[in-house]
Design a protein around this motif. Structure first.
Motif, PDB file in Angstrom:
ATOM      1  N   PRO A   1       0.811  -1.220   0.000  1.00  0.00           N
ATOM      2  CA  PRO A   1       0.000   0.000   0.000  1.00  0.00           C
ATOM      3  C   PRO A   1       0.845   1.272   0.000  1.00  0.00           C
ATOM      4  O   PRO A   1       1.941   1.305   0.574  1.00  0.00           O
ATOM      5  N   GLU A   2       0.318   2.313  -0.626  1.00  0.00           N
ATOM      6  CA  GLU A   2       1.047   3.554  -0.796  1.00  0.00           C
ATOM      7  C   GLU A   2       1.468   4.167   0.533  1.00  0.00           C
ATOM      8  O   GLU A   2       2.558   4.730   0.646  1.00  0.00           O
TER       9      GLU A   2
ATOM     10  N   ASN B   1      10.688   2.699   5.942  1.00  0.00           N
ATOM     11  CA  ASN B   1      11.283   2.072   7.115  1.00  0.00           C
ATOM     12  C   ASN B   1      11.221   0.562   6.946  1.00  0.00           C
ATOM     13  O   ASN B   1      10.144  -0.015   6.782  1.00  0.00           O
ATOM     14  N   THR B   2      12.386  -0.080   6.972  1.00  0.00           N
ATOM     15  CA  THR B   2      12.440  -1.505   6.657  1.00  0.00           C
ATOM     16  C   THR B   2      11.666  -2.358   7.665  1.00  0.00           C
ATOM     17  O   THR B   2      11.057  -3.373   7.301  1.00  0.00           O
ATOM     18  N   MET B   3      11.636  -1.953   8.942  1.00  0.00           N
ATOM     19  CA  MET B   3      10.901  -2.732   9.934  1.00  0.00           C
ATOM     20  C   MET B   3       9.397  -2.596   9.735  1.00  0.00           C
ATOM     21  O   MET B   3       8.653  -3.582   9.841  1.00  0.00           O
ATOM     22  N   ARG B   4       8.935  -1.389   9.442  1.00  0.00           N
ATOM     23  CA  ARG B   4       7.502  -1.218   9.173  1.00  0.00           C
ATOM     24  C   ARG B   4       7.099  -1.975   7.907  1.00  0.00           C
ATOM     25  O   ARG B   4       6.062  -2.650   7.881  1.00  0.00           O
ATOM     26  N   LEU B   5       7.885  -1.852   6.843  1.00  0.00           N
ATOM     27  CA  LEU B   5       7.572  -2.540   5.594  1.00  0.00           C
ATOM     28  C   LEU B   5       7.491  -4.053   5.789  1.00  0.00           C
ATOM     29  O   LEU B   5       6.645  -4.722   5.205  1.00  0.00           O
TER      30      LEU B   5
ATOM     31  N   PRO C   1       1.029  -5.500   9.109  1.00  0.00           N
ATOM     32  CA  PRO C   1       0.097  -6.503   8.557  1.00  0.00           C
ATOM     33  C   PRO C   1      -0.357  -6.204   7.138  1.00  0.00           C
ATOM     34  O   PRO C   1      -0.893  -7.081   6.461  1.00  0.00           O
ATOM     35  N   GLU C   2      -0.141  -4.955   6.659  1.00  0.00           N
ATOM     36  CA  GLU C   2      -0.433  -4.632   5.264  1.00  0.00           C
ATOM     37  C   GLU C   2       0.843  -4.596   4.427  1.00  0.00           C
ATOM     38  O   GLU C   2       0.789  -4.287   3.229  1.00  0.00           O
TER      39      GLU C   2
END
Length: 280
Positions: A140-141, A149-153, A157-158
Motif C-alpha cells: 500500500p502507498e 522504514n524496513t521494519m515497518r515494511l 500486517p499490510e
C-alpha cells in the motif's frame, strides 16, 4: 533487557563519570578489566566514574573504544567531559560523502538480481536495488511514503508480513535484532519504533495454494539451510533468502557509522533461477 540511560533522560550536567559507568555496566565489564584493557588502573577508573578525577580527552576516547561505545555516543561522552565532539555528522547528500554514496549505490546495483538495501540507525531505507523493489510490488502507498522504514515494511500486517511463510520465526529474528540495537544505542526513536512494530498484530500465514514445483523451494528432500531463511511469497512462488548485514570499519563520521548494508542471498537453486529470469 538492560538499558543504557537514554540521552533524552540523562541530565546534560551529569558528567562523564556516570555515563562511562553506565556503559561499563551495560557491557558487563569490571573496573579492573576495563583498566587492563585501557592501560590504566582500577583506582583511576573508579575516580573517573565518581567524578573525583577528570579524564583526559585521550582517556575518554580510549575507554569508549574498549567499551565499544557507538560513534554518536562518543561525542556525547566528550561533551560531558568538557571537550569538543571529535566525530562530525555529515548529511548523506553532502558533497563530502559523494564517494560513500556512489560506492554503496554501485555495490547494491552490482548485487542484482538479488535484493540489497542500505538503512540508517532508525532503519530508514536510504538506498535499495531492483531486487528489493520487486519484493515490494503491491505494498500500500501509505507504507511506501518517505522515509521508508524496513521494519515497518516487513512487519506491518499490510506490508510484507502476510507474504512471509515463516513469519513468526522471521519476526522473532527482527525484534531480537532491534533489542540488541536498543541496548547498544541510547535512542528514544529506536525504542519507539520497536514498541510500534512489536505491537503489530501477527497475520495468519498460509502456504500458497497451487505452487508450481519449479517455482519455489519444494524439493522432495528438505533444503538444509545453514542460517534462518526468510521465505517469502512472490507471484505464487516461494522465494528463500539468507540475509547478511555489513557496516563500515572504523568510521570517523556519525552518519557513516550508522549505515548498514543488508544483502539477501538466495538460499536455494529455485530462487536463483527465478530471480535471474525476472531481473536479467
Amino acid at each position: 533487557m538492560t538499558m543504557v540511560p537514554s540521552a533524552d533522560t540523562t541530565p546534560a550536567d551529569q558528567g562523564v563519570g556516570p555515563l562511562l559507568r553506565a556503559w561499563r555496566e551495560q557491557r558487563r565489564v569490571s573496573q579492573l578489566e576495563l583498566a587492563l584493557r585501557a592501560d590504566s588502573s582500577a583506582r583511576h577508573i573508579s575516580f573517573v566514574e565518581t567524578g573525583r578525577s577528570r579524564p583526559s580527552e585521550e582517556m575518554v576516547l580510549r575507554l569508549a573504544e574498549h567499551l565499544e561505545v557507538p560513534v554518536r555516543e562518543r561525542n556525547a561522552l566528550l561533551l560531558a567531559a568538557g571537550y569538543a565532539p571529535r566525530y562530525p555528522e555529515t548529511p548523506l547528500d553532502a558533497p563530502a560523502l559523494d564517494a560513500v554514496r556512489e560506492g554503496i549505490e554501485r555495490l547494491i546495483q552490482g548485487y542484482e538480481p538479488y535484493p540489497a538495501l542500505v538503512f540508517d540507525a532508525s532503519y530508514h531505507v536510504v538506498a535499495a536495488n531492483r531486487g528489493i523493489t520487486m519484493l515490494l510490488d503491491g505494498i500500500p502507498e501509505h507504507l511506501l511514503r518517505p522515509p521508508l522504514n524496513t521494519m515497518r515494511l516487513t512487519l506491518h500486517p499490510e506490508g510484507l508480513a502476510p507474504r512471509i511463510r515463516n513469519l513468526r520465526e522471521w519476526r522473532g529474528h527482527l525484534l531480537e535484532q532491534m533489542r540488541r540495537q536498543i541496548a547498544l544505542r541510547r535512542s528514544e526513536r529506536l525504542r519507539a519504533l520497536y514498541e510500534e512494530v512489536a505491537a503489530y498484530p501477527v497475520p495468519e500465514v498460509a502456504e500458497v495454494p497451487g505452487e508450481r514445483e519449479d517455482s519455489g523451494p519444494r524439493p522432495a528432500e528438505p533444503v538444509p539451510y545453514f542460517a534462518l531463511p526468510m521465505r517469502i511469497e512472490h507471484e505464487g512462488r516461494t522465494l528463500s533468502f539468507i540475509s547478511s548485514t555489513a557496516t563500515f570499519n572504523t568510521p570517523m563520521d556519525v552518519t557513516v557509522a550508522e549505515l548498514a548494508i543488508e544483502t539477501f542471498l538466495p538460499a536455494d537453486p529455485a530462487t536463483v533461477k527465478y530471480l535471474h529470469t525476472l531481473l536479467p
